[in-house]
Design a protein around this motif. Sequence first.
Motif, PDB file in Angstrom:
ATOM      1  N   LEU A 201       0.822  -1.200   0.000  1.00 49.35           N
ATOM      2  CA  LEU A 201       0.000   0.000   0.000  1.00 49.35           C
ATOM      3  C   LEU A 201       0.861   1.257   0.000  1.00 49.35           C
ATOM      4  CD1 LEU A 201      -2.806  -0.935   2.554  1.00 49.35           C
ATOM      5  CD2 LEU A 201      -2.790  -1.195   0.073  1.00 49.35           C
ATOM      6  N   ARG A 202       0.326   2.291  -0.598  1.00 45.37           N
ATOM      7  CA  ARG A 202       1.008   3.581  -0.668  1.00 45.37           C
ATOM      8  C   ARG A 202       0.117   4.641  -0.016  1.00 45.37           C
ATOM      9  NH1 ARG A 202       1.361   3.829  -5.727  1.00 45.37           N
ATOM     10  NH2 ARG A 202      -0.603   4.912  -6.049  1.00 45.37           N
ATOM     11  N   TRP A 203       0.579   5.200   1.095  1.00 42.17           N
ATOM     12  CA  TRP A 203      -0.105   6.321   1.717  1.00 42.17           C
ATOM     13  C   TRP A 203       0.494   7.618   1.173  1.00 42.17           C
ATOM     14  CZ3 TRP A 203      -4.380   6.649   4.583  1.00 42.17           C
ATOM     15  CH2 TRP A 203      -4.853   5.510   5.235  1.00 42.17           C
ATOM     16  N   ALA A 204      -0.366   8.594   0.926  1.00 38.17           N
ATOM     17  CA  ALA A 204       0.101   9.886   0.419  1.00 38.17           C
ATOM     18  C   ALA A 204      -0.703  11.003   1.071  1.00 38.17           C
ATOM     19  CB  ALA A 204      -0.042   9.953  -1.106  1.00 38.17           C
ATOM     20  N   ILE A 205       0.012  12.085   1.414  1.00 33.05           N
ATOM     21  CA  ILE A 205      -0.635  13.256   2.004  1.00 33.05           C
ATOM     22  C   ILE A 205      -0.051  14.487   1.329  1.00 33.05           C
ATOM     23  CG2 ILE A 205       1.006  13.672   3.905  1.00 33.05           C
ATOM     24  CD1 ILE A 205      -1.514  13.986   5.720  1.00 33.05           C
ATOM     25  N   VAL A 206      -0.899  15.458   1.001  1.00 34.22           N
ATOM     26  CA  VAL A 206      -0.457  16.607   0.220  1.00 34.22           C
ATOM     27  C   VAL A 206      -1.029  17.883   0.810  1.00 34.22           C
ATOM     28  CG1 VAL A 206      -2.391  16.359  -1.407  1.00 34.22           C
ATOM     29  CG2 VAL A 206      -0.329  17.592  -2.123  1.00 34.22           C
ATOM     30  N   ASP A 207      -0.203  18.928   0.793  1.00 34.69           N
ATOM     31  CA  ASP A 207      -0.649  20.245   1.225  1.00 34.69           C
ATOM     32  C   ASP A 207      -1.395  20.911   0.071  1.00 34.69           C
ATOM     33  OD1 ASP A 207      -0.655  22.666   2.953  1.00 34.69           O
ATOM     34  OD2 ASP A 207       0.601  23.454   1.347  1.00 34.69           O
ATOM     35  N   HIS A 208      -2.642  21.327   0.323  1.00 27.75           N
ATOM     36  CA  HIS A 208      -3.489  21.821  -0.754  1.00 27.75           C
ATOM     37  C   HIS A 208      -2.965  23.117  -1.361  1.00 27.75           C
ATOM     38  CE1 HIS A 208      -7.160  23.621  -2.595  1.00 27.75           C
ATOM     39  NE2 HIS A 208      -7.426  22.366  -2.901  1.00 27.75           N
ATOM     40  N   THR A 209      -2.323  23.958  -0.589  1.00 25.42           N
ATOM     41  CA  THR A 209      -1.869  25.259  -1.087  1.00 25.42           C
ATOM     42  C   THR A 209      -0.601  25.146  -1.909  1.00 25.42           C
ATOM     43  OG1 THR A 209      -2.871  26.397   0.798  1.00 25.42           O
ATOM     44  CG2 THR A 209      -1.168  27.579  -0.414  1.00 25.42           C
ATOM     45  N   SER A 210       0.435  24.522  -1.343  1.00 28.86           N
ATOM     46  CA  SER A 210       1.740  24.478  -2.003  1.00 28.86           C
ATOM     47  C   SER A 210       1.914  23.275  -2.912  1.00 28.86           C
ATOM     48  CB  SER A 210       2.843  24.483  -0.952  1.00 28.86           C
ATOM     49  OG  SER A 210       2.781  23.300  -0.159  1.00 28.86           O
ATOM     50  N   GLY A 211       1.201  22.193  -2.656  1.00 31.18           N
ATOM     51  CA  GLY A 211       1.405  20.961  -3.403  1.00 31.18           C
ATOM     52  C   GLY A 211       2.499  20.085  -2.822  1.00 31.18           C
ATOM     53  N   ALA A 212       3.191  20.534  -1.749  1.00 28.68           N
ATOM     54  CA  ALA A 212       4.197  19.699  -1.100  1.00 28.68           C
ATOM     55  C   ALA A 212       3.529  18.443  -0.553  1.00 28.68           C
ATOM     56  CB  ALA A 212       4.886  20.478   0.012  1.00 28.68           C
ATOM     57  N   PHE A 213       4.230  17.321  -0.612  1.00 25.85           N
ATOM     58  CA  PHE A 213       3.595  16.071  -0.212  1.00 25.85           C
ATOM     59  C   PHE A 213       4.586  15.174   0.512  1.00 25.85           C
ATOM     60  CE2 PHE A 213       5.264  15.340  -4.481  1.00 25.85           C
ATOM     61  CZ  PHE A 213       5.848  14.088  -4.390  1.00 25.85           C
ATOM     62  N   LEU A 291      -2.000  13.110  -7.085  1.00 29.71           N
ATOM     63  CA  LEU A 291      -0.672  12.777  -6.570  1.00 29.71           C
ATOM     64  C   LEU A 291      -0.374  11.289  -6.753  1.00 29.71           C
ATOM     65  CD1 LEU A 291       1.923  13.423  -5.039  1.00 29.71           C
ATOM     66  CD2 LEU A 291       0.628  13.189  -2.898  1.00 29.71           C
ATOM     67  N   HIS A 292      -1.360  10.433  -6.522  1.00 30.87           N
ATOM     68  CA  HIS A 292      -1.156   9.001  -6.759  1.00 30.87           C
ATOM     69  C   HIS A 292      -0.764   8.755  -8.218  1.00 30.87           C
ATOM     70  CE1 HIS A 292      -2.191   7.372  -2.908  1.00 30.87           C
ATOM     71  NE2 HIS A 292      -3.389   7.916  -2.890  1.00 30.87           N
ATOM     72  N   ASN A 293      -1.434   9.413  -9.120  1.00 32.96           N
ATOM     73  CA  ASN A 293      -1.126   9.252 -10.547  1.00 32.96           C
ATOM     74  C   ASN A 293       0.286   9.728 -10.842  1.00 32.96           C
ATOM     75  OD1 ASN A 293      -1.781   8.668 -13.304  1.00 32.96           O
ATOM     76  ND2 ASN A 293      -2.025  10.876 -13.628  1.00 32.96           N
ATOM     77  N   LEU A 294       0.681  10.841 -10.205  1.00 37.14           N
ATOM     78  CA  LEU A 294       2.028  11.377 -10.414  1.00 37.14           C
ATOM     79  C   LEU A 294       3.083  10.396  -9.910  1.00 37.14           C
ATOM     80  CD1 LEU A 294       3.179  14.991  -9.855  1.00 37.14           C
ATOM     81  CD2 LEU A 294       4.456  13.169  -8.759  1.00 37.14           C
ATOM     82  N   ILE A 295       2.858   9.806  -8.731  1.00 34.66           N
ATOM     83  CA  ILE A 295       3.835   8.854  -8.182  1.00 34.66           C
ATOM     84  C   ILE A 295       3.942   7.629  -9.072  1.00 34.66           C
ATOM     85  CG2 ILE A 295       4.296   7.336  -6.226  1.00 34.66           C
ATOM     86  CD1 ILE A 295       3.012   9.425  -4.427  1.00 34.66           C
ATOM     87  N   ARG A 297       3.476   7.464 -12.281  1.00 34.21           N
ATOM     88  CA  ARG A 297       4.165   7.773 -13.544  1.00 34.21           C
ATOM     89  C   ARG A 297       5.631   8.141 -13.330  1.00 34.21           C
ATOM     90  NH1 ARG A 297       2.886  12.106 -15.377  1.00 34.21           N
ATOM     91  NH2 ARG A 297       1.337  12.899 -13.898  1.00 34.21           N
ATOM     92  N   GLU A 298       5.889   8.974 -12.321  1.00 32.76           N
ATOM     93  CA  GLU A 298       7.229   9.522 -12.160  1.00 32.76           C
ATOM     94  C   GLU A 298       8.166   8.623 -11.355  1.00 32.76           C
ATOM     95  OE1 GLU A 298       8.300  12.182 -13.639  1.00 32.76           O
ATOM     96  OE2 GLU A 298       6.380  12.790 -14.501  1.00 32.76           O
ATOM     97  N   PHE A 299       7.631   7.861 -10.397  1.00 32.23           N
ATOM     98  CA  PHE A 299       8.506   7.015  -9.575  1.00 32.23           C
ATOM     99  C   PHE A 299       8.323   5.532  -9.850  1.00 32.23           C
ATOM    100  CE2 PHE A 299       9.092   4.530  -5.631  1.00 32.23           C
ATOM    101  CZ  PHE A 299      10.478   4.660  -5.531  1.00 32.23           C
ATOM    102  N   GLU A 300       7.078   5.049  -9.769  1.00 35.62           N
ATOM    103  CA  GLU A 300       6.885   3.618  -9.929  1.00 35.62           C
ATOM    104  C   GLU A 300       7.191   3.151 -11.343  1.00 35.62           C
ATOM    105  OE1 GLU A 300       3.079   2.444  -8.517  1.00 35.62           O
ATOM    106  OE2 GLU A 300       3.459   3.066  -6.451  1.00 35.62           O
ATOM    107  N   GLY A 301       7.141   4.086 -12.304  1.00 35.19           N
ATOM    108  CA  GLY A 301       7.547   3.713 -13.654  1.00 35.19           C
ATOM    109  C   GLY A 301       9.012   3.324 -13.732  1.00 35.19           C
ATOM    110  N   LEU A 302       9.839   3.853 -12.808  1.00 32.16           N
ATOM    111  CA  LEU A 302      11.259   3.489 -12.789  1.00 32.16           C
ATOM    112  C   LEU A 302      11.483   2.084 -12.260  1.00 32.16           C
ATOM    113  CD1 LEU A 302      12.627   6.819 -11.248  1.00 32.16           C
ATOM    114  CD2 LEU A 302      12.428   6.242 -13.663  1.00 32.16           C
ATOM    115  N   LEU A 303      10.507   1.555 -11.511  1.00 29.74           N
ATOM    116  CA  LEU A 303      10.694   0.272 -10.856  1.00 29.74           C
ATOM    117  C   LEU A 303      10.552  -0.901 -11.805  1.00 29.74           C
ATOM    118  CD1 LEU A 303       8.756   0.986  -7.529  1.00 29.74           C
ATOM    119  CD2 LEU A 303      11.158   1.378  -8.081  1.00 29.74           C
ATOM    120  N   ARG A 304      10.162  -0.645 -13.051  1.00 28.67           N
ATOM    121  CA  ARG A 304      10.149  -1.727 -14.039  1.00 28.67           C
ATOM    122  C   ARG A 304      11.586  -2.166 -14.353  1.00 28.67           C
ATOM    123  NH1 ARG A 304       5.123  -3.943 -14.232  1.00 28.67           N
ATOM    124  NH2 ARG A 304       3.513  -2.330 -14.466  1.00 28.67           N
ATOM    125  N   GLN A 305      12.549  -1.286 -14.057  1.00 23.57           N
ATOM    126  CA  GLN A 305      13.936  -1.581 -14.384  1.00 23.57           C
ATOM    127  C   GLN A 305      14.762  -1.941 -13.150  1.00 23.57           C
ATOM    128  OE1 GLN A 305      15.448   1.791 -16.695  1.00 23.57           O
ATOM    129  NE2 GLN A 305      13.329   2.435 -16.988  1.00 23.57           N
TER     130      GLN A 305
END
Length: 587
Positions: A201-213, A291-295, A297-305
Amino acid sequence: MHAADLAIIDLLRAYATRIASAGHGAKNAIVAEACERLQMSQATLYKRMGELGLTRARKRRSDAGTTRVPAEVARIGGGLVALATRANGKRTMTIKGAARQLIANGLGAVDEDTGEVVSFSTSTLSRAMRLHQCHPDQLAVPSAHTNLVSLHPNHVWQVDCSVCVIFYAPEGGLRVKAIDDTDVYKNKPDAVARVARDLCLRWAIVDHTSGAFYSDYHAGAEDSTSFNEFFIRAIQQRAGQPFHGVPRILMLDPGAAARAATSRNLLERLGVQVIQHRPKNPRAKGMVEGLHNLIEREFEGLLRQWKPADIDDLNTWHHRWRVAYCATERHSRHGMTRFGAWTRIREDQLVLAPPVELCRELVVSRPVERTVTGDLSISYACPGHKSAIYTLRHLPDVYPKQKVRVVVNAYRLPDVDVLVDAPDGTVATYTVSPAELNEYGFIAAGAVIGEGYKAAPKNEAQRQLDRIAQEAYGLPSMDDAKRQRAQRTAFTGDGGITLNPFAHIESAQLPAYLPKRGREHGAQIAARDLPNVEITQAVRRLRTAGDKSSDLYARLSAQFGDGFVPADWLQAEVDALRGAERQQATG
């Protein structure tokens, strides 16, 4: 272009001119002549003319845009299809089936000339639905949404949990999922249950104003324990990462984690306002969904290698990627990096998180009931501190023997929050500090003997008694009223009305009762003999009754030689003397 092609084009242009200028009923003969001469079918003829732009647009029908199907029939048909549509968009009833049902129930198109209700085709019903804005495609259009605005960093956070699409996590390890993995096929619940505890499982939390997560991975199910641990990690300050603190508002879905008492207790003790969106409305927290979609594409896509050794190895590289992404990638809304935008938070907007150990205490920390003592104080022991006395003299609506609830204040230890039930039914929360004690263990703010006294403030019950005293006796306090009440003064109500304590007795309407016949009891009063009286006592009683003779003792001794006077004789003499005295007084 070949000469033969030019000749065909000329013939097509000539026939197109003749067809356009032909009268009613003459076009079919010209079309047949053209087909025979050019050796092509009618469809091909019109197709070639259309490619050359030689055909005119079809004339619009005079009844275009109208339908014989009534609006209410179209709405019923649209409703039948819409109500039979599942949440995934699959329709369990077709428009054809709705048309068949309507016709069978006598609902059809109305002939304007005869008024007769006639059947209609599926396409006719479909056009009528679109005309009256009730076609299933039109009814399935999502509702409009409102743009949500947060005021500053840490004003609103959004949190969500999702399943990693790359790995399983059986017994703490990692196993790569196959691209066509069917172990968790959604239509086979037994298969889902079999691997539920092995999900990554992947938990994610994001700040609505800045987008920091902040986000990380763990093995197991989405439950309150995993949520509590993740949220405690997310609010802590981390080296090299500015994003931390306790948010004012937390938005989340109505899942098991949000409903758990331990999760609600943690958030309540930290002062976080929880907002749950309605079920099946993920757009309400669309930022964390994105944010889940971003993770992925940007991170879990690297794990294929690359395959990490375990969950800890996966989280190590994930955190390195997360910090780099938040520090370098610019957000499309505000044009700054996520960490850069978060650092604009002000001091009064940043609430520092308590230590991890205290946060875990808050998960199971529930309000404890305490009884207020006679000096308006309570005792309580905070985690990591010895028992202390907390005085409540300054709190309104607090009185001796009252039950209050006490819970630790996460930000101001050893201060506590005291929860008091207000008269209006609400619960008032007051932050109270421990009372200061002198070297001998006395409360430093207490009254020193011989130097004056500090009366405790009156509580609401005492103030109410004072108001009653004013209305009853016109006096300022209940103490004055007690002195007035000792004189049995009549009670005067509000407005100066004197109350008669026997008014309800005087106004009582008593019924008239008929006497009842009965039988005699038969009991008789037993005769009683009174004892004789000594001469000395008889003399005293006769003197008291008015006998003034000097020889009274000698006369009684001579008359009753045994030393006793009969009681009945003495009573008769006393009654005679008193009767003579009354006659003299009235005469």
